[in-house]
Each structure stands twice: as C-alpha cells, then as structure tokens.
Design a protein around this motif. Structure first.
Motif, PDB file in Angstrom:
ATOM      1  N   LEU A  92       1.171  -1.272   0.159  1.00  0.00           N
ATOM      2  CA  LEU A  92      -0.526  -0.403  -0.018  1.00  0.00           C
ATOM      3  C   LEU A  92       0.781   1.513  -0.260  1.00  0.00           C
ATOM      4  O   LEU A  92       0.549   1.876  -0.664  1.00  0.00           O
ATOM      5  CB  LEU A  92      -0.842  -0.081   1.214  1.00  0.00           C
ATOM      6  N   ASN A  93       1.853   1.314   0.776  1.00  0.00           N
ATOM      7  CA  ASN A  93       2.886   2.527   1.066  1.00  0.00           C
ATOM      8  C   ASN A  93       3.258   2.837  -0.376  1.00  0.00           C
ATOM      9  O   ASN A  93       4.199   3.979  -0.952  1.00  0.00           O
ATOM     10  CB  ASN A  93       3.988   2.190   1.755  1.00  0.00           C
ATOM     11  N   GLY A  94       4.014   1.115  -0.791  1.00  0.00           N
ATOM     12  CA  GLY A  94       4.932   1.514  -2.313  1.00  0.00           C
ATOM     13  C   GLY A  94       3.569   1.423  -3.665  1.00  0.00           C
ATOM     14  O   GLY A  94       3.935   1.384  -4.987  1.00  0.00           O
ATOM     15  N   GLY A  95       2.328   1.790  -3.544  1.00  0.00           N
ATOM     16  CA  GLY A  95       1.330   2.221  -4.315  1.00  0.00           C
ATOM     17  C   GLY A  95       1.492   0.421  -5.301  1.00  0.00           C
ATOM     18  O   GLY A  95       1.458   0.666  -6.343  1.00  0.00           O
ATOM     19  N   ARG A  96       1.880  -0.594  -4.517  1.00  0.00           N
ATOM     20  CA  ARG A  96       2.215  -1.922  -5.475  1.00  0.00           C
ATOM     21  C   ARG A  96       0.742  -2.764  -5.156  1.00  0.00           C
ATOM     22  O   ARG A  96      -0.709  -2.001  -4.525  1.00  0.00           O
ATOM     23  CB  ARG A  96       3.119  -2.863  -4.909  1.00  0.00           C
ATOM     24  N   PRO A  97       0.396  -3.368  -5.637  1.00  0.00           N
ATOM     25  CA  PRO A  97      -1.006  -4.399  -5.587  1.00  0.00           C
ATOM     26  C   PRO A  97      -0.685  -5.148  -4.735  1.00  0.00           C
ATOM     27  O   PRO A  97       0.421  -5.559  -4.267  1.00  0.00           O
ATOM     28  CB  PRO A  97      -1.031  -4.989  -7.588  1.00  0.00           C
ATOM     29  N   LEU A  98      -2.096  -5.182  -4.101  1.00  0.00           N
ATOM     30  CA  LEU A  98      -2.133  -6.866  -3.089  1.00  0.00           C
ATOM     31  C   LEU A  98      -1.551  -7.656  -3.179  1.00  0.00           C
ATOM     32  O   LEU A  98      -0.927  -8.309  -2.078  1.00  0.00           O
ATOM     33  CB  LEU A  98      -3.083  -6.408  -2.271  1.00  0.00           C
ATOM     34  N   ALA A  99      -1.747  -7.959  -4.065  1.00  0.00           N
ATOM     35  CA  ALA A  99      -0.966  -9.522  -4.605  1.00  0.00           C
ATOM     36  C   ALA A  99       0.462  -9.640  -4.741  1.00  0.00           C
ATOM     37  O   ALA A  99       0.217 -11.274  -4.050  1.00  0.00           O
ATOM     38  CB  ALA A  99      -1.716 -10.218  -6.433  1.00  0.00           C
TER      39      ALA A  99
END
Length: 441
Positions: free
Chosen positions: A411-418
C-alpha cells in the motif's frame, strides 16, 4: 512415505507420523510432559485454561457433576496462553488438562506435541456440530479438539445511509463495487467500507469465501498455496477498489476506525458473529442511525459463500492423566443446552456456538439493540453453513505477521496487494523448509 530427514520406524503411531510430518516433533520437550495415562472417574480435578470468561458454565458443570471437578483460569498475564503452555510443556510440569485454542493455532499446537489426539474418544460426536465447524478441528483426518464457537462472516451495514441514498444491499462483489461508486458520487465524505491492511485473518476469511486454501497435507509434505488463484482474485478486487478511490484504509480496533463506524464515514464492515459486540460498545451516532446485518457478498447471488474469522475450540493437553474425563467435559461444555445459554449470553462471553444444539437455543435469537433490534442469528447461521473453512499451517503467527507487513509495504509503495501474497508465499515455504519440513508449493 517418511520424511527424508526422519526415517519412519515400523512401529510409528499415526500421531507420531503427523508430528514427524510437521517436524516440530515433540522430542525432549512436549514428550517430557506427555507421560501421563488417559483416565477419568471419581475424584478427578481438571485444570482448564481459557481466555473467554465462561466461569458460570464451569460452575454449572461442577454443580451437576460430582466425580469430575473443573478449575478454570486465565493465566496469560503479560504473555499469551500459548506461550505459557509452551513453557509448561518444555518444563514438563504445570500444564493444564484442557486449553481453549483458536482454530488458526490448532495445527501449530497439535504438531508441536502439545495436544492430545482425541479421535478415539469422540465417536458419534461429529453429528452434533455443524460440518463446517467439525472440519476446523481435523488435521490429517484426526480430531484434535472439540469445536466451541465460530466466527462466520457477514456484512454489517448502515441501513439509514443506504436508505438516504436509495442504495440496495449488495448481494454480489460486482454489486458491492457498483454500490461503493454510487455512495462516493452521492456523498464524497463517506466510503462504503475500508480495507484493514493490518489484519491478515480478515483477509484470509474473504479469500476462503472465494475458495482459497492456503495449506494442505499431501503425504509427507505440506502444500503451500497462499498465492492461489482465489486469494489473488480477492487481492486484485481490493486493489481495484483502492486504486479507484472507492474504499479507504483503516486499522481495525483503533480509535479512528471505531469513530468511522460511529459517525458513518464507513457505511459497511465485513465482520464475524462475535463482531456484534463492537456495535454494543460503539453505537452509531445521529438521528435514526442504525446498523443491520446482511449476508457477505458472493460471486453469484444464488450461490452464497462465506468464511470464518476467528472461533475457538476446547482441546485436551498432551500428557493429561485424565484425557477421558477432559473430553467428557469438553463435549458437555460445547453441546449442553444449559452451557450454551451461558456462553451465548453477551454478559458472559457472547459466543456464537458451533454445536447444532447451541444454534437452536432461543438465547441466540435475542434482538440486538445496537443493530436496530434485529435478530442476527439467522444471517450468521446461514453464513456458517455456507462458509469454507481455511486450512491452517503450522507457522500461522509467522504467516500473519509477514502478510500484514507485506500489505503495508504494498500500500505504501503503490503496488498491487497480490504482491504481498507472493512474498508471503515465499517466506512461508522458506520457514517450513528451515524447520526441515517437506514442502510442495
């Protein structure tokens, strides 16, 4: 087939096979404490560790059973009950006869050699429980505890907010996304719900509802599938909601989250049966504000599905000299109608019983004042019947911590939760192999 690092003896028992399969083998620790024989009968005193304050039920047992007395305590102090149990088992003294165990920790304790295999003591007992409950106390087709309570998931929703904006209660996940967008368009100060990045078991319950199964035993090894297709689909769904600004994030149980439920910033919460207590202690604010409960959304409206978040069992501790009496008490505690009425009582424990007898008790159908007077037992009973129990592995504390950290990082890095599932899968496989376990991933 034996483990490569631990050749199987021809005289190995089924319980020893399981212990070796999961390689936490009780050698020299739990085995030192597990030297008593099974027995019951007159003059028996059982020690029971429980974090749930069900003392009145124990008092009822003691008044109605003369030959077996139960002493209940909550000895955790600054440590968890499981830490205290581990210390007692390693020391070879001080362990109780029975212990309350949440389902996600049952495998860990069983394979560590801390729990008794009670399969031989529970003939015919399975039919007295919901099948979905019974499946949660099975490991390698053996019985390791008696089910006590369940945490079937449903959707709590602010009926007044839905009515004010003409929103229908969503029955499917696509409908939920559409409803989230409509609410944001109508009232930008509100969100339909929040993603709790700090709660791995909440996510696991939704993944299970979609068919996720993170662990399984296959012969002499573990199958690890934390990043299986249903779990990835669940993660992708929430990634999309967050990316489009349709939901927000909150940490469960902190003041900001409670406040968001009270003031209506959040209009729904996916929570378990035991979560009704949240609304008793933090009722909604404002004229006409009222929460209600509806089934968890599913992939298809005519195919309901749910998962379990929490719930616990009553297990017999390995080495108890009174295993037979302990099983008798555990059975009574979790199937007797009088005991059920006590543990259902919100003034005592407020549990949602796993037994069929408990599910039929009138006490369960009480109206909930904080939920607009709704009797919610029917919703949660249906949820329990349609729930898909998750199979838990022997290192769930590690898995939970890793997944929470990975979600926060994503979430902090803007990446998908997968991506959090991918890293947690790798870490889980590595942790099991580090223990010398056979792994298939």
């Amino acid at each position: 087939m034996p483990l490569p690092l631990q050749p199987r003896s021809p005289s190995l028992t089924r319980r020893q096979t399981l212990t070796r399969l999961l390689a936490l083998g009780a050698s020299g620790t739990a085995a030192a404490a597990a030297c008593g024989g099974a027995g019951g009968g007159a003059g028996v005193t059982l020690r029971f560790w429980s974090w749930t304050p069900i003392d009145p039920a124990v008092d009822l047992w003691n008044r109605t059973h003369r030959d077996v007395r139960v002493e209940i305590s909550s000895p955790a102090g600054g440590e968890s009950i499981f830490q205290r149990l581990s210390a007692a088992m390693v020391a070879g003294s001080g362990a109780p006869d029975l212990v309350q165990v949440d389902y996600n920790n049952l495998t860990t304790l069983a394979v560590a050699g801390y729990l008794e295999d009670i399969t031989g003591h529970v003939g015919g007992l399975r039919d007295r429980f919901l099948d979905t409950a019974w499946r949660q106390v099975l490991i390698d087709d053996r019985v390791w505890a008696v089910p006590q309570d369940l945490g079937p998931m449903a959707m709590f929703y602010r009926e007044d907010i839905f009515d004010a904006h003409g929103l229908a209660v969503p029955r499917t996940w696509p409908e939920f996304r559409e409803t989230a967008g409509r609410l944001r368009d109508a009232d930008p100060d509100r969100y339909l719900t929040a993603f709790p990045e700090g709660d791995a078991y909440w996510f696991a319950s939704l993944a299970a509802a979609g068919g996720g199964r993170w662990f399984a035993t296959e012969g002499d090894a573990w199958r690890v599938s934390i990043d299986d297709a249903p779990s990835r689909a669940t993660a992708d769904y929430w990634t999309g909601l967050l990316a489009d600004g349709l939901v927000t994030t909150r940490q469960h149980w902190n003041p900001a989250w409670h406040r968001s439920l009270q003031d209506g910033t959040l209009a729904t919460w996916f929570g378990p049966a035991w979560g009704t207590a949240t609304f008793d202690s933090h009722p909604p604010e404002g004229p006409g504000a009222r929460w209600q409960v509806a089934p968890l959304p599913s992939a298809e409206a005519d195919r309901p599905s749910s998962g379990f978040w929490g719930g616990s069992s009553t297990a017999v501790v390995a080495g108890s000299e009174h295993a037979e009496a302990a099983v008798e008490f555990a059975t009574w505690l979790n199937t007797d109608p009088g005991a059920a009425d006590i543990v259902i009582d919100p003034a005592v424990a407020g549990l949602f019983p796993a037994s069929l007898a408990g599910q039929r008790r009138p006490a369960l159908a009480r109206p909930h004042e904080a939920l607009g007077g709704q009797s919610v037992d029917g919703v949660f009973r249906d949820a329990a019947e349609h729930a898909r129990p998750m199979t838990w592995g022997p290192t769930m504390d590690r898995v939970s911590d890793d997944l929470m950290d990975a979600f926060a990082s994503a979430l902090n890095g803007g990446r998908p939760l997968a991506t959090a599932l991918e890293s947690t899968q790798r870490d889980a496989v590595a942790a099991l192999r580090q223990k010398g376990l056979g792994v298939r991933a």
